[in-house]
Design a protein around this motif. Structure first.
Motif, mmCIF file in Angstrom:
data_model
loop_
_atom_site.group_PDB
_atom_site.id
_atom_site.type_symbol
_atom_site.label_atom_id
_atom_site.label_comp_id
_atom_site.label_asym_id
_atom_site.label_seq_id
_atom_site.Cartn_x
_atom_site.Cartn_y
_atom_site.Cartn_z
ATOM 1 N N GLY A 48 38.982 54.562 45.699
ATOM 2 C CA GLY A 48 38.285 53.443 46.978
ATOM 3 C C GLY A 48 37.033 53.343 46.199
ATOM 4 O O GLY A 48 35.963 53.093 47.137
ATOM 5 N N SER A 49 36.506 53.526 45.005
ATOM 6 C CA SER A 49 34.742 53.268 44.366
ATOM 7 C C SER A 49 34.816 52.735 43.768
ATOM 8 O O SER A 49 33.828 52.744 42.808
ATOM 9 C CB SER A 49 34.660 54.858 44.039
ATOM 10 O OG SER A 49 35.057 55.651 43.318
ATOM 11 N N GLY A 50 36.432 51.535 43.013
ATOM 12 C CA GLY A 50 35.627 50.561 42.301
ATOM 13 C C GLY A 50 35.449 49.211 43.076
ATOM 14 O O GLY A 50 34.806 49.481 43.754
ATOM 15 N N THR A 51 34.993 48.558 41.534
ATOM 16 C CA THR A 51 34.306 47.039 42.034
ATOM 17 C C THR A 51 35.317 46.488 42.533
ATOM 18 O O THR A 51 36.525 46.559 42.788
ATOM 19 C CB THR A 51 33.679 45.914 40.530
ATOM 20 O OG1 THR A 51 35.076 46.631 39.958
ATOM 21 C CG2 THR A 51 33.462 47.643 39.791
ATOM 22 N N LEU A 56 40.530 43.591 44.578
ATOM 23 C CA LEU A 56 40.969 42.604 44.982
ATOM 24 C C LEU A 56 42.386 42.649 43.456
ATOM 25 O O LEU A 56 43.017 42.218 44.539
ATOM 26 C CB LEU A 56 40.292 41.318 44.037
ATOM 27 C CG LEU A 56 40.891 40.006 44.494
ATOM 28 C CD1 LEU A 56 41.686 39.482 45.939
ATOM 29 C CD2 LEU A 56 39.956 38.642 44.550
ATOM 30 N N VAL A 57 42.299 42.636 42.586
ATOM 31 C CA VAL A 57 43.105 42.372 41.142
ATOM 32 C C VAL A 57 44.354 43.725 41.946
ATOM 33 O O VAL A 57 45.660 43.292 41.598
ATOM 34 C CB VAL A 57 42.243 42.345 40.118
ATOM 35 C CG1 VAL A 57 43.863 42.520 39.025
ATOM 36 C CG2 VAL A 57 41.657 41.154 39.371
ATOM 37 N N LEU A 58 43.600 44.485 41.870
ATOM 38 C CA LEU A 58 44.641 46.273 42.407
ATOM 39 C C LEU A 58 45.061 45.437 43.762
ATOM 40 O O LEU A 58 46.936 45.511 43.714
ATOM 41 C CB LEU A 58 44.117 47.405 41.391
ATOM 42 C CG LEU A 58 43.828 47.993 40.265
ATOM 43 C CD1 LEU A 58 43.186 49.334 40.554
ATOM 44 C CD2 LEU A 58 44.380 47.349 39.620
ATOM 45 N N PHE A 59 44.695 45.293 44.690
ATOM 46 C CA PHE A 59 45.698 45.668 46.374
ATOM 47 C C PHE A 59 45.657 44.302 46.351
ATOM 48 O O PHE A 59 46.917 44.877 47.122
ATOM 49 C CB PHE A 59 44.292 46.363 46.400
ATOM 50 C CG PHE A 59 44.014 47.724 46.541
ATOM 51 C CD1 PHE A 59 44.863 48.941 46.900
ATOM 52 C CD2 PHE A 59 42.617 48.182 45.848
ATOM 53 C CE1 PHE A 59 44.122 49.775 46.716
ATOM 54 C CE2 PHE A 59 42.577 49.424 45.783
ATOM 55 C CZ PHE A 59 42.695 50.439 46.034
ATOM 56 N N ASP A 60 45.496 43.542 45.487
ATOM 57 C CA ASP A 60 46.027 42.042 46.573
ATOM 58 C C ASP A 60 46.832 41.140 45.624
ATOM 59 O O ASP A 60 47.769 40.150 45.879
ATOM 60 C CB ASP A 60 44.875 41.261 46.829
ATOM 61 C CG ASP A 60 43.646 42.000 48.285
ATOM 62 O OD1 ASP A 60 44.181 42.814 48.667
ATOM 63 O OD2 ASP A 60 42.703 41.024 48.246
ATOM 64 N N PHE A 61 46.978 41.953 44.707
ATOM 65 C CA PHE A 61 47.797 41.071 43.237
ATOM 66 C C PHE A 61 49.058 42.161 42.602
ATOM 67 O O PHE A 61 49.609 41.743 42.718
ATOM 68 C CB PHE A 61 47.071 39.807 42.390
ATOM 69 C CG PHE A 61 46.160 39.173 42.871
ATOM 70 C CD1 PHE A 61 46.783 37.969 43.308
ATOM 71 C CD2 PHE A 61 45.056 39.203 43.367
ATOM 72 C CE1 PHE A 61 45.702 37.238 43.804
ATOM 73 C CE2 PHE A 61 44.527 38.914 43.613
ATOM 74 C CZ PHE A 61 44.612 36.890 44.468
ATOM 75 N N ARG A 62 48.223 42.818 42.006
ATOM 76 C CA ARG A 62 49.405 43.760 40.867
ATOM 77 C C ARG A 62 49.897 44.887 42.229
ATOM 78 O O ARG A 62 51.348 44.591 41.553
ATOM 79 C CB ARG A 62 48.391 44.377 40.471
ATOM 80 C CG ARG A 62 48.140 43.900 38.691
ATOM 81 C CD ARG A 62 46.954 44.085 37.938
ATOM 82 N NE ARG A 62 46.384 43.455 36.876
ATOM 83 C CZ ARG A 62 45.655 43.553 36.028
ATOM 84 N NH1 ARG A 62 45.010 44.950 35.444
ATOM 85 N NH2 ARG A 62 45.406 42.658 35.640
ATOM 86 N N LEU A 63 49.309 45.454 42.553
ATOM 87 C CA LEU A 63 50.075 46.851 43.417
ATOM 88 C C LEU A 63 51.437 45.924 44.268
ATOM 89 O O LEU A 63 52.125 47.245 44.532
ATOM 90 C CB LEU A 63 49.224 47.713 44.140
ATOM 91 C CG LEU A 63 48.598 48.608 43.785
ATOM 92 C CD1 LEU A 63 47.090 49.050 44.462
ATOM 93 C CD2 LEU A 63 49.700 49.318 43.165
ATOM 94 N N PRO A 64 50.728 45.143 45.450
ATOM 95 C CA PRO A 64 51.963 44.465 46.156
ATOM 96 C C PRO A 64 53.432 43.741 45.673
ATOM 97 O O PRO A 64 54.600 44.378 45.557
ATOM 98 C CB PRO A 64 51.632 43.970 46.921
ATOM 99 C CG PRO A 64 50.006 42.995 46.041
ATOM 100 C CD PRO A 64 49.595 44.147 45.703
ATOM 101 N N ARG A 65 52.794 43.282 44.133
ATOM 102 C CA ARG A 65 53.984 42.972 43.101
ATOM 103 C C ARG A 65 54.553 43.731 41.850
ATOM 104 O O ARG A 65 55.754 43.357 42.295
ATOM 105 C CB ARG A 65 53.258 42.144 42.468
ATOM 106 C CG ARG A 65 54.191 41.324 40.818
ATOM 107 C CD ARG A 65 52.984 40.215 40.048
ATOM 108 N NE ARG A 65 54.966 40.298 38.815
ATOM 109 C CZ ARG A 65 54.392 38.715 38.532
ATOM 110 N NH1 ARG A 65 52.968 37.829 38.889
ATOM 111 N NH2 ARG A 65 55.281 38.498 37.311
#
Length: 339
Positions: A48-51, A56-65
């Motif tokens: 929870g301390s990233g930019t 956006l990249v991790l939680f909205d695109f990569r993790l769900p995929r």
């Protein structure tokens, strides 16, 4: 294919090893991509301390995929294991048997006739594709089972009829693709190649219930799968209602394949390879083999997705093509080795 005890390992050791590999590939996949994120930045973002960009990249695109890849891999692996047990044929697979083609045909029909009305369905729209794929898969299974029935269903007839039904649905797919407008044609082509196109958390929720319900149910039915592998006469003698159990398990396999195909497209060979690798590692006892199959399927699809996203970045290779490139040589090997 028979598995010798010399090649079998302790199930707990195998499962721990597979989980470690999944964690490693999962973390590597979070780092790699068109926008690369350093390992420390990945950890900061996860706590929870990233930019904002990294979040956006991790939680909205990569993790769900990646979660979808794990779920689909597990689902297709278990679906293939069920089909191999029900048909008593080591070459059975949702793609080869025609179930994926039936599910794909239903989805292409949906794209062709109703794609323009998706927005009017709102949140419910994400559930329409899996339902249509399930209907297509069930229809394909019904056709296969009906055409293969002749005073019962023999494993060889089930496979041969499945191959024929697969070819028929493939022809139907081509006909409707040629009638599509260019945008829908491109969407259908990419989807049929095997593409995890629904890379958001809504699609995770679409697949998750099927996996959480049907995989434990399959493990619960593992004893019956073991008995079915002994042959119909032996299974009947041991008190198993062979045709009823075969229909229940076949429907379970169809439901898993349909839900996975709806989100992941036409991914072939995964349901063939994962059960064979699991059988080589821990033997053919389904109580142990099925969980290992689910882990191997998730691992293989997660690895294939990472390769597809990064090999020709920023362009992506559909994950189904990567799986086919990895699975086709193994399929040829099985054709040579299986008696």
């Amino acid at each position: 294919m028979e598995t010798t005890k010399k090649t079998q390992k302790s199930p707990s050791v195998v499962m721990i090893g597979l989980l470690v590999l999944i964690i490693i590939i999962f973390f590597l996949s979070l780092n790699l991509g068109y926008i690369q994120i350093a390992p420390l930045d990945v950890i900061r973002t996860l706590i929870g301390s990233g930019t904002e960009q990294d979040q956006l990249v991790l939680f909205d695109f990569r993790l769900p995929r990646m979660v979808i890849a794990l779920l689909i891999g597990a689902g297709l692996g278990i679906s293939g294991a069920i089909l191999q047990g029900v048909s008593q044929n080591g070459l059975a697979d949702p793609g080869i048997l025609g179930i994926n083609a039936g599910a794909g045909f239903a989805v292409v029909l949906f794209i062709y006739f109703f794609q323009g009305s998706m927005s009017s369905l709102g949140t419910l729209s994400i559930f329409v594709m899996p339902i249509s794929a399930l209907i297509g898969g069930v229809f394909a299974a019904f056709l296969i089972y009906t055409l293969a029935w002749k005073n019962g269903v023999t494993p060889v007839r089930l496979i041969l009829v499945g191959i024929g039904v697969n070819a028929a649905f493939g022809a139907g797919l081509i006909i409707f693709q040629l009638k599509m407008n260019p945008n829908d044609f491109m969407q259908a082509t990419i989807w049929l190649s095997g593409s995890i196109w629904g890379a958001n958390w809504k699609f995770v929720l679409t697949v998750l219930p099927w996996i959480l319900i049907l995989i434990p149910f399959t493990v619960y039915k593992a004893r019956n799968l073991n008995i079915l592998n002994l042959g119909d006469e032996m299974a009947t003698g041991l008190g198993i209602a062979v045709e009823r159990e075969r229909r229940i398990l076949l429907l379970t396999s169809v439901a898993l394949a349909g839900a996975c195909v709806a989100v992941g497209g036409g991914i072939s060979f995964l349901g063939l390879v994962a059960p064979h690798l699991a059988r080589r590692l821990v033997g053919s006892k389904h109580q142990v083999m099925l969980p290992v199959t689910a882990l191997i399927g998730g691992l293989l699809l997660l690895l294939a997705d990472m390769i597809g996203r990064n090999l020709l970045a920023p362009s992506e290779i559909p994950v189904g093509l990567v799986v086919s490139a990895l699975g086709a040589p193994y399929f040829i090997y099985l054709l040579i080795k299986v008696k």
